[in-house]
Every structure is written in structure tokens, then in C-alpha cells.
Design an enzyme around this catalytic site. Structure first.
Site, PDB file in Angstrom:
ATOM      1  N   SER A   1       0.847  -1.196   0.000  1.00  0.00           N
ATOM      2  CA  SER A   1       0.000   0.000   0.000  1.00  0.00           C
ATOM      3  C   SER A   1       0.882   1.245   0.000  1.00  0.00           C
ATOM      4  CB  SER A   1      -0.860  -0.012   1.264  1.00  0.00           C
ATOM      5  OG  SER A   1      -1.373   1.283   1.515  1.00  0.00           O
ATOM      6  N   SER A   2       0.364   2.332  -0.596  1.00  0.00           N
ATOM      7  CA  SER A   2       1.172   3.559  -0.660  1.00  0.00           C
ATOM      8  C   SER A   2       1.349   4.201   0.715  1.00  0.00           C
ATOM      9  CB  SER A   2       0.558   4.557  -1.641  1.00  0.00           C
ATOM     10  OG  SER A   2      -0.748   4.902  -1.246  1.00  0.00           O
ATOM     11  N   CYS A   3       0.534   3.780   1.707  1.00  0.00           N
ATOM     12  CA  CYS A   3       0.734   4.375   3.045  1.00  0.00           C
ATOM     13  C   CYS A   3       1.930   3.757   3.758  1.00  0.00           C
ATOM     14  CB  CYS A   3      -0.531   4.303   3.895  1.00  0.00           C
ATOM     15  SG  CYS A   3      -1.046   2.653   4.239  1.00  0.00           S
TER      16      CYS A   3
ATOM     17  N   TYR B   1      -2.032  -0.055  10.118  1.00  0.00           N
ATOM     18  CA  TYR B   1      -2.242  -0.799   8.863  1.00  0.00           C
ATOM     19  C   TYR B   1      -0.944  -0.766   8.035  1.00  0.00           C
ATOM     20  CZ  TYR B   1      -3.836  -1.434   4.040  1.00  0.00           C
ATOM     21  OH  TYR B   1      -3.968  -1.845   2.735  1.00  0.00           O
TER      22      TYR B   1
ATOM     23  N   LYS C   1       1.504  -3.738   6.432  1.00  0.00           N
ATOM     24  CA  LYS C   1       1.813  -3.868   5.005  1.00  0.00           C
ATOM     25  C   LYS C   1       3.325  -3.807   4.753  1.00  0.00           C
ATOM     26  CE  LYS C   1      -1.119  -4.352   2.342  1.00  0.00           C
ATOM     27  NZ  LYS C   1      -1.819  -5.639   1.989  1.00  0.00           N
TER      28      LYS C   1
ATOM     29  N   HIS D   1     -13.092   4.788   1.010  1.00  0.00           N
ATOM     30  CA  HIS D   1     -12.063   5.739   0.602  1.00  0.00           C
ATOM     31  C   HIS D   1     -12.746   6.944  -0.047  1.00  0.00           C
ATOM     32  CE1 HIS D   1      -9.325   2.216   1.018  1.00  0.00           C
ATOM     33  NE2 HIS D   1      -8.558   3.166   1.527  1.00  0.00           N
TER      34      HIS D   1
ATOM     35  N   ARG E   1      -3.659  13.146  -4.039  1.00  0.00           N
ATOM     36  CA  ARG E   1      -3.613  11.692  -4.111  1.00  0.00           C
ATOM     37  C   ARG E   1      -3.452  11.247  -5.557  1.00  0.00           C
ATOM     38  NH1 ARG E   1      -2.916  12.380   0.405  1.00  0.00           N
ATOM     39  NH2 ARG E   1      -3.949  11.526   2.257  1.00  0.00           N
TER      40      ARG E   1
ATOM     41  N   ASP F   1      -6.521  15.336   7.414  1.00  0.00           N
ATOM     42  CA  ASP F   1      -6.095  15.319   6.013  1.00  0.00           C
ATOM     43  C   ASP F   1      -5.309  14.057   5.672  1.00  0.00           C
ATOM     44  OD1 ASP F   1      -7.116  17.634   4.936  1.00  0.00           O
ATOM     45  OD2 ASP F   1      -5.316  18.837   5.342  1.00  0.00           O
TER      46      ASP F   1
HETATM   47  P1  GDP Z   1      -5.753   7.884   2.305  1.00  0.00           P
HETATM   48  O1  GDP Z   1      -4.971   8.003   1.046  1.00  0.00           O
HETATM   49  O2  GDP Z   1      -5.366   6.696   3.118  1.00  0.00           O
HETATM   50  O3  GDP Z   1      -5.737   9.165   3.082  1.00  0.00           O
HETATM   51  O4  GDP Z   1      -7.228   7.541   1.816  1.00  0.00           O
HETATM   52  P2  GDP Z   1      -8.681   8.202   1.835  1.00  0.00           P
HETATM   53  O5  GDP Z   1      -9.261   7.898   0.498  1.00  0.00           O
HETATM   54  O6  GDP Z   1      -9.432   7.701   3.006  1.00  0.00           O
HETATM   55  O7  GDP Z   1      -8.525   9.777   1.995  1.00  0.00           O
HETATM   56  C1  GDP Z   1      -7.901  10.560   1.012  1.00  0.00           C
HETATM   57  C2  GDP Z   1      -8.064  12.036   1.334  1.00  0.00           C
HETATM   58  O8  GDP Z   1      -9.419  12.421   1.088  1.00  0.00           O
HETATM   59  C3  GDP Z   1      -7.761  12.437   2.781  1.00  0.00           C
HETATM   60  O9  GDP Z   1      -7.089  13.684   2.769  1.00  0.00           O
HETATM   61  C4  GDP Z   1      -9.149  12.615   3.381  1.00  0.00           C
HETATM   62  O10 GDP Z   1      -9.169  13.522   4.467  1.00  0.00           O
HETATM   63  C5  GDP Z   1      -9.900  13.197   2.173  1.00  0.00           C
HETATM   64  N1  GDP Z   1     -11.363  13.053   2.251  1.00  0.00           N
HETATM   65  C6  GDP Z   1     -12.248  14.069   2.047  1.00  0.00           C
HETATM   66  N2  GDP Z   1     -13.499  13.636   2.217  1.00  0.00           N
HETATM   67  C7  GDP Z   1     -13.423  12.327   2.509  1.00  0.00           C
HETATM   68  C8  GDP Z   1     -14.403  11.320   2.780  1.00  0.00           C
HETATM   69  O11 GDP Z   1     -15.607  11.559   2.794  1.00  0.00           O
HETATM   70  N3  GDP Z   1     -13.952  10.063   3.025  1.00  0.00           N
HETATM   71  C9  GDP Z   1     -12.614   9.755   3.002  1.00  0.00           C
HETATM   72  N4  GDP Z   1     -12.228   8.488   3.235  1.00  0.00           N
HETATM   73  N5  GDP Z   1     -11.668  10.695   2.772  1.00  0.00           N
HETATM   74  C10 GDP Z   1     -12.066  11.944   2.527  1.00  0.00           C
END
Ligand code: GDP
Length: 309
Positions: free
Chosen positions: A108-110, A137, A141, A180, A210, A270
Site C-alpha cells: 500500500s502507498s501508506c 495498517y 503492510k 475511501h 492523491r 487530512d
Molecule cells: P488515504 O490516502 O489513506 O488518506 O485515503 P482516503 O481515500 O481515506 O482519503 C484521502 C483524502 O481524502 C484524505 O485527505 C481525506 O481527508 C480526504 N477526504 C475528504 N473527504 C473524505 C471522505 O468523505 N472520506 C474519506 N475516506 N476521505 C475523505
């Protein structure tokens, strides 16, 4: 890998695993273990051992393990960490014990450090602390990546890791709280339209960037890695382009025809400021995506409308 080689896709019923099965089928592979048969409980070492003994796969994709968005990872970190530690260690060790010819492990990229230079290259792994919202997590990974390396070093096993960009597409979780960002925002936009609300809530500042990959391209890239990648360091599976969450939200709002606006909830995290993977190695090997992010988002939105509304 021959077209009739026996291939096990661990996690074949999840979002990424099922895309690998579809890609294998598209590429003419006919002997896919795990498709249509019941996968063992991958958290149960004995069940996994018996499964490998019974089915004797020659090639393995390790795409199992629970995944969730930034919210879910903060709610249940022990659940995500333990599930991934157990499943990956059972699959990798039993793949070794049963003489699997090649294994591709989905990381995973995290796993990259929170403050990583961008775009992120495999040599930046383990050079700094992880992003706190996903560190448990991510630690699991990272362990999977290292376990593949350890088997390669100790036994010469052909066990390789790949690090996908953030996948999205039909079949994703569209849960507003646990999904996500793309699935969650599509859900929020359509819920707002149905309830005639004039706004949706986007978490955080909208500034994070992202790197997204359409799910069928990811499945295709995994098969490509199995066919072509022999390196010992992880291979990034990425198109190498990023987008801000604000721009993403606006694209999704336009696609759905929603007339309201996006409100940013600054009490939400964020996560990492930027996650952009360096996709040059994959590109040099000859892989190309089949679809633009915009077209992929359009397809995903349409799929949601047809299947969830
Ligand atoms: P991440 O790459 O592990 O951070 O995966 P996410 O898809 O959960 O989040 C990506 C980014 O989208 C983060 O900066 C979140 O804060 C933002 N984000 C904005 N709105 C949402 C939402 O409704 N759900 C999620 N999961 N992320 C959100």
C-alpha cells in the site's frame, strides 16, 4: 506463467483481488484457483496450509487483508493491523512451503513515510516515520514487503511486492464513513441530491493530493508485474499523476450534476499531504493505463447510479 498455470488470487472476492481475477481472464489465463471456490479463512494458519496442500497453486497474488479509508483506520487500527499481519504471513509462508514459483504481494502507498520526498520511490521506504492516521495498517503492510524480501534473501524465492496508487472504480466501497474518498464522496453527493440538500461535507482542507488508479488498470498492472517484474525492491503501480481532493470533489460534483457546494470539515484529518508514486519503472517496463482518471470517475459514478440508487 503459462495460460493454464494454476494461479491462486488470495482475496479474490475483494475489490482488488476480483480485479486481478478479471484481468487474468482477459489475458487468457484459464486455471484460476479461488474463482468460484471458497477461499479458506486466511487468518487461520492451518486452514491456509491445508488449502495450499490441496490446491497446489504455482503462482500466487496476495491481495487479501482488510482495507478501509482514513476514518475506518482511525476507528479500528488493531482490526486492520492484525487482519493484515495474519493473512499476509500465512499466505507468504505457505506459498514458500508448497513451492510456489512466483508470488506478487499487494502492499500500500501508506507504507511510505509521512514526509517522503515526492514522487515516492521504493528507496524512500523506511526512511522516516509513518503517517499517524494509517500507521498500524501501514506497519502490517510494510511487514509483508519485508517478509517477501526475507524469503527472497534466505531461500531465493521469487516473491515480489507491488505498491498500488489509491484504487477506485466499480465495486469499490461507497460507504460515506468507512470508504475511501472517491466512493465516500460519490455516496455523499447522491444522498444530498436525493434529500435535496444544498451541500456535501468533504473531510479536511481539500489540499491533500492523491494518486489514483482505475481498478481494472490496477488488476492489469498486477498481472503485468507477475509476467514481467523480477526486481527485489517493490514496484510502484501508478500512472504517476496526482489530483487535489478539492479538484476531485469538484469533478465528482460536475459529473453528477449536483447543484450544491462542498463544505470542508476542518475537524477531520487530512492524512498525508501528498501521496504521489513514481511510476517510471512500470512505464519503462512497458505498461500503460487504458483509461484516463476523468473517464474512470465517470464510469464509477455511472456504475454507482445503476447499482446503488
Ligand atoms: P488515504 O490516502 O489513506 O488518506 O485515503 P482516503 O481515500 O481515506 O482519503 C484521502 C483524502 O481524502 C484524505 O485527505 C481525506 O481527508 C480526504 N477526504 C475528504 N473527504 C473524505 C471522505 O468523505 N472520506 C474519506 N475516506 N476521505 C475523505
Amino acid at each position: 506463467m503459462e495460460k493454464n498455470s494454476k494461479i491462486f488470487v488470495a482475496g479474490s472476492d475483494n475489490f482488488i483481488g476480483s480485479s486481478i481475477v478479471r484481468a487474468l481472464t482477459r489475458h487468457g489465463y484459464t486455471n484460476i484457483t479461488g474463482e468460484g471456490i471458497k477461499e479458506p479463512d486466511l487468518r487461520d494458519k492451518e486452514a491456509v496450509k491445508q488449502f495450499f496442500k490441496d490446491t497446489k497453486p504455482e503462482y500466487v497474488f496476495s491481495a487479501a487483508g482488510e482495507i478501509g479509508g482514513i476514518g475506518a483506520n482511525q476507528e479500528t487500527p488493531a482490526f486492520f493491523m492484525l487482519d493484515n499481519l495474519l493473512t499476509e504471513s500465512h499466505i507468504i509462508s505457505e506459498a514458500h512451503n508448497s513451492g510456489v514459483k512466483k508470488l506478487i504481494y499487494l502492499a500500500s502507498s501508506c507504507t511510505y513515510p509521512k514526509e517522503s520526498n515526492q514522487p515516492m520511490k521504493p528507496e524512500y521506504l523506511m526512511t522516516g516515520p509513518l503517517e499517524p492516521t494509517s500507521e498500524f495498517y501501514a506497519t502490517a503492510k510494510l511487514t509483508g514487503i519485508k517478509l517477501c524480501e526475507a524469503y527472497m534473501q534466505q531461500y531465493g524465492d521469487s516473491f515480489h511486492s507491488v505498491i498500488p496508487a489509491n484504487p477506485f472504480g466499480p465495486g469499490d466501497s461507497f460507504d460515506a464513513e468507512n470508504g475511501h474518498v472517491i466512493g465516500a464522496l460519490i455516496r455523499k453527493i447522491h444522498t444530498a441530491q436525493q434529500s435535496r440538500s444544498d451541500s456535501i461535507t468533504v473531510w479536511g482542507t481539500g489540499k491533500p493530493r492523491r494518486d489514483f488508479i482505475f481498478i481494472d488498470d490496477l488488476g492489469d498492472a498486477c498481472v503485468f508485474a507477475m509476467e514481467n517484474y523480477t526486481g527485489s525492491s517493490p514496484l510502484n503501480l501508478s500512472v504517476g499523476e496526482d489530483v487535489s481532493i478539492r479538484d476531485l470533489a469538484n469533478i465528482l460534483i460536475n459529473l453528477s450534476g449536483f447543484q450544491g457546494q462542498a463544505n470542508y470539515d476542518l475537524s477531520k484529518q487530512d492524512g498525508m499531504a501528498i501521496k504521489l508514486l513514481d511510476g517510471s519503472e512500470l512505464k519503462n517496463l512497458g505498461w500503460r493505463p487504458s483509461i484516463s482518471i476523468e473517464d474512470g470517475l465517470d464510469q464509477t459514478n455511472k456504475w454507482f447510479v445503476e447499482n446503488h440508487l
